[in-house]
Write a protein that holds these residues in place. Structure first.
Motif, PDB file in Angstrom:
ATOM      1  N   GLU A   5       0.953  -1.171   0.132  1.00 45.54           N
ATOM      2  CA  GLU A   5       0.007  -0.019   0.085  1.00 45.54           C
ATOM      3  C   GLU A   5       0.947   1.152  -0.234  1.00 45.54           C
ATOM      4  O   GLU A   5       1.836   1.253   0.568  1.00 45.54           O
ATOM      5  CB  GLU A   5      -0.807   0.176   1.338  1.00 45.54           C
ATOM      6  N   VAL A   6       0.538   2.264  -0.774  1.00 40.18           N
ATOM      7  CA  VAL A   6       1.085   3.693  -0.614  1.00 40.18           C
ATOM      8  C   VAL A   6       1.146   4.165   0.662  1.00 40.18           C
ATOM      9  O   VAL A   6       0.205   4.518   1.159  1.00 40.18           O
ATOM     10  CB  VAL A   6       0.721   4.394  -1.969  1.00 40.18           C
ATOM     11  N   VAL A   7       2.190   4.776   0.994  1.00 38.91           N
ATOM     12  CA  VAL A   7       2.466   5.178   2.442  1.00 38.91           C
ATOM     13  C   VAL A   7       2.541   6.891   2.132  1.00 38.91           C
ATOM     14  O   VAL A   7       2.168   7.685   2.731  1.00 38.91           O
ATOM     15  CB  VAL A   7       3.626   4.846   3.154  1.00 38.91           C
ATOM     16  N   ASP A   8       3.244   7.044   1.189  1.00 33.98           N
ATOM     17  CA  ASP A   8       3.582   8.610   0.926  1.00 33.98           C
ATOM     18  C   ASP A   8       3.780   8.707  -0.727  1.00 33.98           C
ATOM     19  O   ASP A   8       4.553   7.614  -1.226  1.00 33.98           O
ATOM     20  CB  ASP A   8       4.787   8.964   1.578  1.00 33.98           C
ATOM     21  N   ILE A   9       3.253   9.926  -1.432  1.00 31.73           N
ATOM     22  CA  ILE A   9       3.606  10.150  -2.736  1.00 31.73           C
ATOM     23  C   ILE A   9       4.477  11.305  -2.558  1.00 31.73           C
ATOM     24  O   ILE A   9       4.397  12.421  -1.804  1.00 31.73           O
ATOM     25  CB  ILE A   9       2.347  10.688  -3.339  1.00 31.73           C
ATOM     26  N   LEU A  10       5.910  11.143  -3.109  1.00 30.68           N
ATOM     27  CA  LEU A  10       6.869  11.948  -3.145  1.00 30.68           C
ATOM     28  C   LEU A  10       6.720  13.025  -4.493  1.00 30.68           C
ATOM     29  O   LEU A  10       7.094  14.112  -4.164  1.00 30.68           O
ATOM     30  CB  LEU A  10       8.296  11.357  -3.332  1.00 30.68           C
ATOM     31  N   GLY A  11       6.058  12.975  -5.376  1.00 32.73           N
ATOM     32  CA  GLY A  11       5.936  13.511  -6.514  1.00 32.73           C
ATOM     33  C   GLY A  11       6.487  12.987  -7.862  1.00 32.73           C
ATOM     34  O   GLY A  11       6.599  11.821  -7.800  1.00 32.73           O
ATOM     35  N   GLN A  12       6.219  14.202  -8.822  1.00 34.14           N
ATOM     36  CA  GLN A  12       6.707  13.541 -10.174  1.00 34.14           C
ATOM     37  C   GLN A  12       8.156  13.235 -10.486  1.00 34.14           C
ATOM     38  O   GLN A  12       9.043  14.138  -9.989  1.00 34.14           O
ATOM     39  CB  GLN A  12       6.160  14.644 -11.081  1.00 34.14           C
ATOM     40  N   THR A  13       8.229  12.059 -11.197  1.00 34.33           N
ATOM     41  CA  THR A  13       9.600  11.857 -11.588  1.00 34.33           C
ATOM     42  C   THR A  13      10.339  13.097 -12.371  1.00 34.33           C
ATOM     43  O   THR A  13       9.554  13.534 -13.052  1.00 34.33           O
ATOM     44  CB  THR A  13       9.494  10.739 -12.516  1.00 34.33           C
ATOM     45  N   GLY A  14      11.602  13.461 -11.710  1.00 36.94           N
ATOM     46  CA  GLY A  14      12.492  14.351 -12.693  1.00 36.94           C
ATOM     47  C   GLY A  14      12.321  15.735 -12.014  1.00 36.94           C
ATOM     48  O   GLY A  14      13.495  16.399 -12.268  1.00 36.94           O
ATOM     49  N   ASP A  15      11.464  15.856 -11.027  1.00 38.65           N
ATOM     50  CA  ASP A  15      11.488  17.115 -10.273  1.00 38.65           C
ATOM     51  C   ASP A  15      12.600  17.067  -9.222  1.00 38.65           C
ATOM     52  O   ASP A  15      12.925  15.765  -8.535  1.00 38.65           O
ATOM     53  CB  ASP A  15      10.021  17.264  -9.360  1.00 38.65           C
TER      54      ASP A  15
END
Length: 746
Positions: free
Chosen positions: A207-217
């Motif tokens: 299960e997803v714990v945290d979304i870090l953001g978009q690849t490349g940022d």
């Protein structure tokens, strides 16, 4: 038993095997060297000795004996089922390291039960096949090292999955759609495994714990590196709130309990972009009677003594043991320095404001005060709590410029010449030039006593506002850096001696030491054989001092030569890693019998431990619990290595990012590493490193000569060796894998 046999009597192989079996069985648990075995069994002839060695190899093969080193064995008392720690490799060469050994045993992928690096497992030995290495199979996973993983999301209509950032998992992690937490395809995410693979299902479920953001940022990529190593990428609000309540106000009680250095010239010297100043230096010039000299007086006498204070931020005054701030600091154990940011051990309010020794602010410090003579011999020292007020904040470059204006030539090790009638040029010049001279005298003595001389360059980047690297270069340690380093080393050593160096017959109280073991003997022998090809020599045994001086002589002799960097690389590989422990064995690299870390409590937890113990012992307290301290030392050593790996990954990422717009360009380079799967090359112009895969060396079939660090062509005998100059073309720049690929240019 064999002891009764006559020296010259011929023995059959069976008789000798029985003697060896009986001899080892009579001494279980003891490691026995060839010398001890031959003497005990009276094996005096060369043929008998060679036959005994062959038999012991066979006994190792069938697990009767355990091979401890190339020339020592012990009886193998372990059973067929054991416990150990699993190590996964992306090339499939997995292994398990038994609990009572450091020798890995091969585990094929089909026999691994999906175990991951660091997992504690139960394993059994497999039946030994003729002419095959020893193999094991995992039969139970006792404890998982980690259950959270970082990677890139793929989100479909009904299902999602995580493609892990590294090769630690054999399969992607399946994520039920309702457990995606709003994540989209190509988002970087942290996922916790909720169901591990079993016989029916090969892929883990999570299960997803945290979304870090978009690849490349840039921020996302840096946080991904931290999360991949299980390192924190944000500070808990409850800890920050607790820190923000600390005012840093100095009370009359604080002043009454401390030595007052507020009117003594004090300064900090740090990198230009530093915000946390955890150390400062003070200096007073003294006359023959020990009185301070007024250096503003035109006719002041020549100094006879120097009082130098090494003042360290008194973190333990504000961070009490067991508090919420302390618990978070223990967990982190160290600050982490990625290319474009610092992830601090302590909340920003403490490390950048309350504890930081900022200029023109009264601060509490824990200090080591030295009285030195004109030859930089320490005549007296004391460890005391103080209150200071830094007069000036210097960047290294500013101090370096001041030293050079007054005649210092960087890198020569020579102090500034005596001043003319007008004195030294620049603000506080006499005091800073004096500190530099004393530091250089201390440094010269350290090397004379056997410290190892490795001046390593560090790769640095200039970063723009978006986090993009605009320049890549090596940063070398200047005289100004070495000035600070030398007084910090002296303080750390003095603190360690104050607790550890006790009278004969007395037991020293518990203290975390920073230890560095002697070089690995086998690696030193490899170094000796390797450098002999270039006409150099090095001592591989003897006293610590003799070995260190021999290594230093080698470094001096090969400096500036074509093979110089290559030899330094091989010599560095022979060195052991420094670590924290309560069991002092001294520090080989520094040639100190006692050494600890006291000078950076803002960014290293062991320093905070040392501050607390010094205060406790100064107040007459009993020795601290050794077992608890040792556990903390092991944790801090482990976190230090993890932080270093994260720092290296951030450098690799920025290196690939810097080179990603240079595809197809050709550069002069040199070979910086050689492996069985390819050649590493470092570009001369910007020091970026990439790999030429073995498949691209298609002019011959190359074999890897590990002992001589080279690849040799089977047909044409062309050789690729560390240090060789080559021309490369940038072929691929894979940011996701942090991988830069080169090809050889015609």
């Amino acid at each position: 038993m064999g002891k009764g046999k006559k020296a010259g009597k011929r023995l059959t192989k069976r008789q000798l095997a029985e003697m060896l079996q009986e001899f080892f069985s009579s001494q279980p648990g003891r490691t026995l060297t060839f010398k001890e075995i031959f003497r005990a069994l009276k094996l005096n002839t060369h043929p008998l000795k060679m036959q005994a060695i062959d038999i012991m190899e066979e006994m190792t093969w069938d697990d009767t004996l355990a091979k401890v080193s190339d020339s020592s064995y012990r009886l193998n008392t372990a059973g067929q089922v054991q416990e150990g720690v699993f190590q996964r490799k992306s090339n499939g060469k997995n292994s398990v390291i038994p609990a009572d050994s450091d020798k890995p045993i091969f585990v094929s992928e089909r026999n691994s039960m999906g175990a991951l690096t660091g997992d504690r497992v139960k394993f059994s030995f497999m039946a030994r096949r003729v002419n095959h290495i020893k193999e094991a199979q995992v039969i139970e996973i006792l404890e998982r090292k980690k259950d959270t993983f970082v990677g890139r999301l793929k989100v479909d209509k009904d299902m999602a999955y995580l493609i892990p950032q590294s090769d630690v998992l054999a399969h992607n992690i399946i994520i039920p759609r309702r457990k995606v937490k709003g994540g989209k395809t190509d988002d970087k995410a942290v996922v916790r495994v909720t169901q591990w693979p079993d016989e029916e299902r090969k892929s883990p479920v999570g299960e997803v714990v945290d979304i870090l953001g978009q690849t490349g940022d840039n921020d996302v990529e840096m946080n991904t590196i931290l999360a991949q190593y299980g390192l924190p990428y944000k500070y808990p609000k409850a800890v920050e709130d607790a820190a923000n309540k600390i005012t840093g106000e100095i009370t009359p009680k604080d002043l009454a309990e401390r030595e007052d250095f507020r009117n003594v010239f004090t300064c900090t010297i740090d990198p230009r972009d530093a915000k946390d100043f955890d150390d400062a230096l003070s200096i007073r010039l003294l006359d023959g009677n020990g009185k301070e000299i007024d250096i503003n007086s035109p006719q002041h006498p020549t100094p006879k003594r120097y009082e130098v204070g090494v003042h360290i931020a008194d973190v333990s005054h504000y961070v009490t043991e067991g508090s919420i701030i302390d618990k978070e600091a223990v967990k982190r154990a160290t600050s982490i320095y990625l290319v474009d940011r610092t992830i601090p051990m302590l909340p920003e309010h403490l490390c950048n404001f309350v504890c930081s020794l900022r200029p023109d602010e009264e601060k509490l410090a824990y200090s080591v005060i030295f009285t030195l003579d004109d030859e930089a011999d320490v005549k007296a020292s004391r460890i005391v709590h103080t209150v200071i007020r830094s007069n000036r904040r210097y960047a290294y470059e500013e101090v370096q410029q001041l030293l050079e204006v007054n005649g210092v030539v960087d890198g020569t090790g020579e102090p500034a010449p005596r001043p003319g009638k007008g004195g030294y040029k620049g603000e506080n010049a006499l005091l800073l030039v004096t500190l530099d001279r004393l530091a250089k005298q201390l440094r010269a003595k350290r090397f004379k006593n056997g410290a190892v001389k490795f001046d390593r360059e560090e790769l640095h980047f200039d970063i723009d506002a978006e986090g993009k690297p605009t320049r890549c270069y090596f940063k070398r340690s200047m005289d100004a850096n070495k000035l600070i380093e030398e007084f910090m080393l002296l303080a750390n050593r003095t603190v360690a001696e104050s607790v550890g160096n006790v009278k004969k017959g007395k037991k020293a109280k518990t203290l975390p030491y920073r230890v560095h073991d002697n070089p690995d003997p086998q690696k030193m022998e490899t170094l000796r054989q390797f450098i002999s090809k270039f006409g150099y020599k090095v001592k591989t045994d003897g006293t610590k001092g003799a070995m260190a001086r021999s290594i230093n002589k080698l470094m001096d002799e090969c400096e500036g030569k074509r093979e110089g960097k290559l030899i330094q690389t091989v010599a560095l590989r022979a060195m052991m890693k420094a670590k924290y422990t309560t069991h002092n064995i001294g520090h080989f690299g520094l040639a100190f019998d006692y050494y600890t870390h006291f000078t950076s409590p803002i960014r290293r937890y062991p320093d905070t431990m040392v501050h607390r113990l010094l205060t406790r012992y100064a107040e007459g307290g009993r020795s601290a619990n050794e077992k608890h301290c040792e556990e903390l030392c092991e944790h801090c050593s482990e976190m230090e290595l993890i932080a270093q790996n994260a720092e290296r990954d951030s450098i690799k990422y920025k290196m690939v990012e810097f080179m990603s717009d240079k595809l197809g360009q050709v550069f002069d380079a040199h070979i910086s590493g050689i492996t069985s799967y390819g050649v590493y090359a470092e570009i001369d112009e910007n020091h970026c490193e990439g790999m030429i895969p073995m498949r691209d060396l298609d002019d011959d079939y190359y074999e890897f000569d590990e002992r001589n660090f080279c690849l040799v062509g089977r047909r044409r005998h062309h050789k690729y060796q560390l240090g060789d100059a080559i021309r490369i073309q940038v072929a691929r720049a894979n940011l996701e894998k942090k991988q830069l690929d080169f090809t050889l240019s015609e």
